[in-house]
Design a protein around this motif. Structure first.
Motif, mmCIF file in Angstrom:
data_model
loop_
_atom_site.group_PDB
_atom_site.id
_atom_site.type_symbol
_atom_site.label_atom_id
_atom_site.label_comp_id
_atom_site.label_asym_id
_atom_site.label_seq_id
_atom_site.Cartn_x
_atom_site.Cartn_y
_atom_site.Cartn_z
ATOM 1 N N ASP A 1 -9.621 6.364 -1.936
ATOM 2 C CA ASP A 1 -8.830 7.414 -1.305
ATOM 3 C C ASP A 1 -7.915 8.095 -2.316
ATOM 4 O OD1 ASP A 1 -7.676 9.017 0.679
ATOM 5 O OD2 ASP A 1 -6.165 7.518 1.156
ATOM 6 N N LEU A 2 -7.188 7.311 -3.083
ATOM 7 C CA LEU A 2 -6.241 7.897 -4.034
ATOM 8 C C LEU A 2 -6.945 8.579 -5.201
ATOM 9 C CD1 LEU A 2 -3.473 5.151 -4.028
ATOM 10 C CD2 LEU A 2 -3.353 7.436 -3.036
ATOM 11 N N LEU B 1 -8.572 1.857 -0.691
ATOM 12 C CA LEU B 1 -7.350 2.539 -1.122
ATOM 13 C C LEU B 1 -7.570 3.240 -2.460
ATOM 14 C CD1 LEU B 1 -4.340 3.189 -0.902
ATOM 15 C CD2 LEU B 1 -3.858 0.909 -1.860
ATOM 16 N N ASP C 1 6.610 3.033 4.835
ATOM 17 C CA ASP C 1 6.898 4.120 3.903
ATOM 18 C C ASP C 1 8.388 4.273 3.634
ATOM 19 O OD1 ASP C 1 5.831 6.350 2.283
ATOM 20 O OD2 ASP C 1 6.999 7.590 3.668
ATOM 21 N N ARG D 1 0.941 4.184 -2.888
ATOM 22 C CA ARG D 1 0.754 5.601 -2.571
ATOM 23 C C ARG D 1 1.929 6.439 -3.059
ATOM 24 N NH1 ARG D 1 -3.407 6.902 0.721
ATOM 25 N NH2 ARG D 1 -4.477 5.216 1.852
ATOM 26 N N SER E 1 -5.379 10.843 -8.260
ATOM 27 C CA SER E 1 -4.436 9.857 -8.800
ATOM 28 C C SER E 1 -5.152 8.865 -9.704
ATOM 29 C CB SER E 1 -3.747 9.107 -7.663
ATOM 30 O OG SER E 1 -3.003 9.985 -6.848
ATOM 31 N N GLU F 1 0.837 -1.209 0.000
ATOM 32 C CA GLU F 1 0.000 0.000 0.000
ATOM 33 C C GLU F 1 0.870 1.257 0.000
ATOM 34 O OE1 GLU F 1 -3.216 2.433 2.769
ATOM 35 O OE2 GLU F 1 -2.804 0.323 3.219
ATOM 36 N N SER F 2 1.906 1.265 0.807
ATOM 37 C CA SER F 2 2.802 2.422 0.843
ATOM 38 C C SER F 2 3.476 2.635 -0.507
ATOM 39 C CB SER F 2 3.863 2.233 1.932
ATOM 40 O OG SER F 2 3.277 2.260 3.215
#
Length: 252
Positions: free
Chosen positions: A53-54, A50, A223, A28, A59, A24-25
């Motif tokens: 959200d993006l 996800l 991250d 992103r 995105s 996921e990181s």
């Protein structure tokens, strides 16, 4: 503030296991580079959240719900991604599962399942994207390994065997496809504090071991792996191939 790599903008990126944790990181971070990002995951609900959200942040992100043990389904998903986003120029083979298992209890069927979950799909995902990379005269593949086999982690022989094999796969592909300007590397994370790791294995005793064995006396977060992955995919790492990069806070 994270670095921005202008050469990544607009590139089509595929991440396996991109719905949670390190994956996921990574999704992103590539989305933040203005890449066209697709990811594959077996966990539908979290992955769809996800995407929402993006997408709300502007995105371009696509999710494919696939069990990577099903190679035909994987191939079909990659075809759909290419039809939507164009040829994939960056493949991040991240998906894995470090489920614990005791050697006396392992059956041939369970062993084969661990290999399928942790290494087999990496080869077939690479196989599916390499023709387009070869035609373009460029491409990046990053295969995720682990320090588990280097430090002699027990209790999951199928996982550690698979992760050791990632280095062999990486070096073979790097040698074969280097003449086409395709870079293939591996990243071997240490103990990264994903929510799954925290929930399942971050005991006081385990935390003491981390503090004793890591050079950096702190937790390493997903991250931090994602930022290194993006760097390695960028032209800033243009001469880097055929290598395994350990990102573990100095454990190994």
């Amino acid at each position: 503030m994270a670095a921005v790599y202008s050469d990544l903008e607009g590139q089509a990126v595929l991440v396996t296991g991109g719905g949670s944790g390190i994956g996921e990181s990574i999704v992103r971070r590539f989305a933040g580079q203005k890449c066209k990002v697709a990811f594959i995951d077996v966990a539908k609900e979290h992955s769809e959240a996800l995407v929402r959200d993006l997408t709300s942040q502007g995105s371009a992100v696509r999710f494919e719900h696939v069990d990577l043990r099903d190679i035909d389904a994987l191939r079909r998903a990659i075809k759909r991604v290419k039809a939507d986003l164009g040829p994939i120029s960056i493949l991040i083979n991240n998906a894995a599962n470090d489920e614990r298992h005791q050697t006396p209890e392992v059956t041939p069927e369970y062993w084969d399942d661990r290999i399928a979950v942790n290494i087999r799909h990496q080869f077939f995902a690479a196989q599916a994207v390499l023709p387009d990379m070869k035609a373009a005269g460029r491409g990046v593949i990053i295969n995720f390994g682990s320090i588990s086999w280097m430090i002699g982690h027990g209790g999951m022989a199928g996982y550690t065997t698979s992760k050791a094999a990632v280095l062999g796969l990486t070096r073979s592909l790097a040698r074969d496809y280097g003449p086409y300007n395709i870079r293939v590397n591996a990243i071997a994370p240490g103990w990264i504090m994903t929510q799954r790791q925290i929930d399942n294995w971050l005991t006081p005793q385990a935390l003491r071991e981390l503090e004793e064995r890591q050079c950096l006396k702190r937790k390493i977060m997903p991250d931090e792996i994602a930022r290194f992955t993006v760097f390695l995919a960028s032209e800033e790492a243009s001469a880097c191939t055929n290598q395994q990069y350990v990102v573990d806070g100095g454990w190994v």
